[in-house]
Design a protein around this motif. Structure first.
Motif, mmCIF file in Angstrom:
data_model
loop_
_atom_site.group_PDB
_atom_site.id
_atom_site.type_symbol
_atom_site.label_atom_id
_atom_site.label_comp_id
_atom_site.label_asym_id
_atom_site.label_seq_id
_atom_site.Cartn_x
_atom_site.Cartn_y
_atom_site.Cartn_z
ATOM 1 N N HIS A 42 -77.539 -29.764 -70.519
ATOM 2 C CA HIS A 42 -78.496 -30.759 -70.027
ATOM 3 C C HIS A 42 -79.385 -30.072 -68.980
ATOM 4 O O HIS A 42 -78.858 -29.353 -68.119
ATOM 5 C CB HIS A 42 -77.743 -31.929 -69.395
ATOM 6 N N CYS B 233 -69.101 -37.284 -70.950
ATOM 7 C CA CYS B 233 -70.416 -37.210 -70.334
ATOM 8 C C CYS B 233 -70.605 -38.395 -69.395
ATOM 9 O O CYS B 233 -70.240 -39.519 -69.729
ATOM 10 C CB CYS B 233 -71.483 -37.225 -71.425
ATOM 11 N N CYS C 186 -77.627 -42.925 -76.347
ATOM 12 C CA CYS C 186 -76.486 -42.103 -76.784
ATOM 13 C C CYS C 186 -75.141 -42.819 -76.649
ATOM 14 O O CYS C 186 -74.882 -43.508 -75.659
ATOM 15 C CB CYS C 186 -76.473 -40.820 -75.948
ATOM 16 N N CYS D 226 -77.484 -41.408 -71.130
ATOM 17 C CA CYS D 226 -78.818 -41.511 -71.719
ATOM 18 C C CYS D 226 -78.821 -42.808 -72.533
ATOM 19 O O CYS D 226 -77.815 -43.131 -73.184
ATOM 20 C CB CYS D 226 -79.101 -40.318 -72.619
ATOM 21 N N LYS E 154 -73.750 -38.946 -68.080
ATOM 22 C CA LYS E 154 -75.204 -39.089 -67.907
ATOM 23 C C LYS E 154 -75.737 -40.448 -68.405
ATOM 24 O O LYS E 154 -76.742 -40.910 -67.916
ATOM 25 C CB LYS E 154 -75.929 -37.971 -68.668
ATOM 26 N N VAL F 75 -72.196 -41.106 -76.709
ATOM 27 C CA VAL F 75 -71.139 -40.179 -76.276
ATOM 28 C C VAL F 75 -70.360 -40.661 -75.039
ATOM 29 O O VAL F 75 -69.132 -40.603 -75.030
ATOM 30 C CB VAL F 75 -71.710 -38.754 -76.073
ATOM 31 N N PRO F 76 -71.049 -41.157 -73.994
ATOM 32 C CA PRO F 76 -70.253 -41.587 -72.826
ATOM 33 C C PRO F 76 -69.248 -42.686 -73.170
ATOM 34 O O PRO F 76 -68.230 -42.832 -72.495
ATOM 35 C CB PRO F 76 -71.310 -42.099 -71.836
HETATM 36 S S1 SF4 Z 1 -77.490 -37.238 -74.830
HETATM 37 FE FE1 SF4 Z 1 -76.099 -35.734 -73.927
HETATM 38 S S2 SF4 Z 1 -76.397 -35.988 -71.708
HETATM 39 FE FE2 SF4 Z 1 -77.204 -37.845 -72.675
HETATM 40 S S3 SF4 Z 1 -75.481 -39.303 -72.659
HETATM 41 FE FE3 SF4 Z 1 -75.452 -38.236 -74.657
HETATM 42 S S4 SF4 Z 1 -74.039 -36.513 -74.353
HETATM 43 FE FE4 SF4 Z 1 -74.605 -37.265 -72.317
#
Ligand code: SF4
Length: 464
Positions: free
Chosen positions: A246, A163, A170, A167, A165, A172-173
């Motif tokens: 998203h 990802c 988060c 956020c 994005k 995940v990135p």
């Molecule tokens: S919430 Fe979803 S869109 Fe935002 S950084 Fe995490 S994975 Fe990416």
């Protein structure tokens, strides 16, 4: 002949991890491993971890403590591996804190598992949390026909990972890295193979699935809408879904796919997180509430029977009562068929974790309870409105009682019916006769003929 070696995989968290666990099992099946449901019986235990929920790493360490004790008591030489996002985030720290662990493997390196296990056998501890240059999907084997049959008539197919994005709440990135989309030809190949093995419903998955921008067979970049259109052309692939999306990536091509493709189920999980523009900006969601409402309107215009689901975070740092009220208003206005709501909790290493204005647990709990009430009411209203409706149900597994099977409605609700075990993998037409808190029950009125590609009727519109 050697006894087959046994593999126990425990999957935490999202569908990406379920998919990854299956792919690890497929990779290791080629090395002679068969899956077991009993960790005490396993030669190799893999914990496929998730970093999204609070105290994720702590939960992994307590699971490892249990495994260490069991291993000591049994005097076994079971190999213990930690995979997934906690492995990626913690790396070698895991082995330092839990010496019972032999192998730490990040999500981008699962195709290297056989090599790593050989190193473990040679007495080494292995940590691999690189983002390798080669594409792991090129190296992960396809599931065998037997493995696909065992997993049932629905399957996940990863179309993108990572990802971009960022956020502010988060991880995940950081754990899954930058967005990478798979080439269309590879996805189509995997989908066709699954369908040939009996799969009737495919859910496309990715951390940010609708940011998909894969290379098409025409050399152009395809978006998710175009990919879905192509997948809908596969004979006997009756249902398509995708998650997780998203709002910023809900482009017109994807919305048109909801209008044009009867195979695309009229149910969409579209996380919004907050109804407050101020909080959405602080979360770096890159859109406001107006864009979210506009997308919902467009989706409903394209597919009037669509139902929506979402994720919410309450108590984000700095959230005022007015901000929270905007979230409640959004939930009331949209009327979600289901939703997940969570209290904000700090993820170390993310910008929001550094925010000075963290809310107290009591404020977060009180707001969560209020939001939950609104979301539950709209879920219950949606489920109740299904009473008396007629749905196509894809039968997936046995029910709790003998003679029962459980399938899914177009809206992903579990539906319990009376049907013979041979019905698993088939579609039936069902009249909904009961609505419970966690599932529906119905009466089978007919087996559903193959609609093939000639049908122009949306599935959910097939009601009396
Ligand atoms: S919430 Fe979803 S869109 Fe935002 S950084 Fe995490 S994975 Fe990416």
């Amino acid at each position: 002949m050697h006894e087959p070696r046994k593999l126990y995989v425990k999957s935490f968290g999202c569908q990406m991890n379920v998919y990854d666990s299956n792919r690890m099992a497929d990779t290791l099946a080629k090395e002679g491993y068969v899956e077991t449901q009993d960790p005490a019986d396993a030669d190799l235990v893999i914990l496929n971890t998730c970093h999204i929920r609070e105290k994720a790493a702590e939960k992994v360490y307590s699971e490892l403590g249990r495994l260490r004790k069991a291993k000591q008591e049994a005097g076994s030489d079971t190999v213990i591996a930690v995979a997934g996002c906690v492995a990626q985030a913690e790396g070698a720290e895991i082995i330092k804190r839990a010496p019972v662990v032999d192998l730490v493997v990040g999500p981008q390196s699962y195709h290297r598992l056989p090599e790593m296990l050989a190193q473990v056998k040679g007495g080494r501890r292995v940590v691999d949390t690189d983002f390798p240059a080669e594409d792991k999907f090129d190296h992960l084997p396809a599931p065998s026909a037997a493995a696909t049959r065992k997993r049932g008539p629905t399957a996940f197919v990863t179309v993108q990972e990572g990802c971009d994005k960022f956020c502010t709440f988060c991880v995940v990135p950081y754990t899954r890295g930058a967005e990478v989309s798979r080439p269309v030809a590879k996805i189509l190949g995997e989908a066709r193979a699954l369908v040939a093995q009996g799969v009737r419903e495919i859910t496309l998955i990715g951390q940010n699935v609708n940011a998909f921008h894969g290379e098409g067979p025409d050399g152009k970049t395809w978006g998710l809408g175009r990919l879905l259109e192509e997948l809908a052309g596969i004979d006997r692939l009756e249902r398509l879904r995708y998650t997780t999306s998203h709002p910023r990536d809900m482009d017109d091509g994807l919305i048109a796919a909801h209008r044009d493709l009867p195979q695309l189920m009229p149910y969409l999980h579209l996380p919004v997180q907050s109804g407050s523009d101020r909080i959405l900006a602080a979360m770096n969601r890159r859109h406001g509430s107006a864009l979210f409402f506009e997308i919902i309107d467009k989706l409903r215009a394209a597919r009037p029977d669509i139902a929506l689901s979402s994720d919410f975070i309450v108590g984000f740092p700095g959230e005022t009562e007015a901000d929270f009220q905007a979230t409640l208003d959004m939930a009331e206005r949209v009327g979600f068929a289901s939703a997940y709501s969570f209290k904000y909790s700090i993820r170390p290493g993310t910008p929001a974790a550094e925010h000075g204005d963290q809310l107290s647990e009591s404020v977060k709990s009180e707001r969560l309870a209020r939001l939950h009430q609104v979301l539950e009411a709209s879920k219950t209203a949606f489920d109740r409105a299904c009473l008396g409706r007629r749905f196509d149900i894809l039968l997936e597994k046995p029910g709790r009682l003998p003679g029962q099977l459980i399938g899914r409605s177009p809206y992903l609700q579990s539906v319990v019916v009376t049907a013979p075990p041979a019905g698993i993998g088939e579609f039936v037409t069902v009249d909904i006769t009961e609505v419970g808190p966690n599932s529906l029950a119905g009466r089978v009125v007919d087996a559903v003929e193959d609609r093939g590609r000639t049908s122009d009727r949306p599935l959910a519109a097939m009601e009396a």
